[in-house]
Design an enzyme around this catalytic site. Structure first.
Site, PDB file in Angstrom:
ATOM      1  N   LYS A 154       0.842  -1.201   0.000  1.00 20.75           N
ATOM      2  CA  LYS A 154       0.000   0.000   0.000  1.00 20.75           C
ATOM      3  C   LYS A 154       0.872   1.244   0.000  1.00 20.75           C
ATOM      4  O   LYS A 154       0.618   2.206  -0.727  1.00 20.75           O
ATOM      5  CB  LYS A 154      -0.921   0.012   1.228  1.00 20.75           C
ATOM      6  N   GLN A 167      -4.661  -1.227   9.657  1.00 15.10           N
ATOM      7  CA  GLN A 167      -4.576  -2.582   9.094  1.00 15.10           C
ATOM      8  C   GLN A 167      -5.159  -3.604  10.075  1.00 15.10           C
ATOM      9  O   GLN A 167      -4.747  -3.658  11.232  1.00 15.10           O
ATOM     10  CB  GLN A 167      -3.106  -2.899   8.783  1.00 15.10           C
ATOM     11  N   ASP A 197     -11.323   3.010   4.038  1.00 12.99           N
ATOM     12  CA  ASP A 197     -11.643   1.577   3.982  1.00 12.99           C
ATOM     13  C   ASP A 197     -13.162   1.355   3.983  1.00 12.99           C
ATOM     14  O   ASP A 197     -13.621   0.258   3.678  1.00 12.99           O
ATOM     15  CB  ASP A 197     -11.075   0.870   5.229  1.00 12.99           C
TER      16      ASP A 197
END
Ligand code: NAD
Length: 297
Positions: free
Chosen positions: A54, A98, A121
């Site tokens: 990422k 994460q 997200d």
């Protein structure tokens, strides 16, 4: 006739290039780069790989990446304090924590602490709610990527029968909502579904998001179905192989004799997730800077 292979890798590369160009324009207009903060707690090897890729993708797309690596034994309080600091940081447009977090930390409380406008997200309850009621918000990257592939392949999905296998908050449920929004007739199948093969056989569109290697068999599919395989499963290592092969939730070879189009694993849905994350970050940046979002992002 063998099914068309839906090339998610190529689609994702184009999307990333488009986002990169728009991000350069954003920098000119806003006088700063769009920024994504990624928070990693602990040493989980898979998470480390994801966070590294990422980080690279963000830089390649003309954005700033802010990586925060915290020790495995970080307290909930310290993690929440970091999230608060990132919420308040004007250089940060998107925040990604994460998952999974180490067991002593509360995922839901951490997600709830993220400013919904920076929740690229799309896991915050405010964004899940917006999706549920049809308002604009951030949609989780994997299902949104699947939807882009379906729209590209099929155009208008109105009236099509869609079956989503899996009901997780990050893939199955948002996927079903996106399909519903696109006027498909949607069924969500899951671990308690009876006669899964019979349910799947109705579908013009099958999205498999289970996490079981090659579970969906060719004879479950309606001939001509479009199949999106979200699963990522590593088979046990065979002789001469150091690591096992990656396969999806669909038995790809035989299934591609029945379907009209199917995503491969790897090279299908996987690459879309990061591309959509970049796209969501740029959307967040435009909103955050009070600028109009460019067409087609
Ligand atoms: P999850 O474990 O949270 O959910 C799995 C779902 O499958 C559950 O809702 C469960 O009800 C259902 N299920 C389990 N066994 C079943 C069975 N026998 N029959 C029918 N349904 C069954 O998983 P997830 O996070 O939604 O991920 C699903 C898969 O997608 C995993 O392989 C994961 O690695 C992969 N994934 C890929 C990406 C990507 O970028 N391509 C992103 C997220 C997840």
């Amino acid at each position: 006739m063998a099914a068309d292979r839906i090339d998610g890798k190529a689609f994702a590369e184009k999307l990333r290039a488009r986002v990169g160009e728009q991000a350069a324009k954003f920098e000119q207009a806003a006088g700063r780069k769009a920024g994504l903060a990624v928070v990693l707690v602990g040493e989980d090897p898979a998470s480390q790989v994801y966070v590294r890729s990422k980080g690279k993708a963000v830089l390649a797309a003309n954005m700033n990446g802010f990586e925060h690596r915290l020790a495995e034994d970080t307290s909930q309080e310290d993690l929440l304090a970091l999230v608060e600091a990132l919420n308040a940081d004007d250089a940060v447009d998107g925040i990604l924590v994460q998952l999974p977090l180490p067991a002593h930390l509360d995922d839901q409380a951490v997600i709830a602490a993220i400013d919904p406008d920076k929740d690229v997200d799309g896991f915050h309850i405010a964004n899940a709610g917006r999706l549920a009621v049809g308002q604009t918000g951030f949609v989780p990257c994997t299902p949104l990527g699947c939807m882009m592939l379906l729209a590209d392949r099929l155009g208008d999905l109105s009236g099509m029968e869609a079956v989503v296998i899996g009901r997780s908050n990050i893939v199955g449920k948002p996927m079903a909502q996106l399909l519903l929004d696109a006027n498909a007739t949607v069924t969500i199948a899951h671990s308690r579904t009876k006669d899964l093969a019979g349910v799947v056989r109705r579908a013009d569109i099958v999205v498999a998001a289970v996490g079981r290697a090659e579970m969906v068999k060719a004879d479950w599919l309606k001939p001509g179905a479009t199949v999106i395989d979200v699963g990522i499963n590593r088979l046990p290592a065979g002789e001469g192989e150091e690591r096992g092969r990656l396969v999806g939730d669909v038995d790809y070879g035989p299934a591609s004799e029945v379907a009209s189009a199917i995503t491969p694993v790897p090279g299908g849905v996987g690459p879309m997730t990061i591309a959509v994350l970049l796209r969501n970050t740029l959307v967040a940046a435009y909103n955050h800077a009070g600028l109009d979002q460019p067409e087609g992002l």
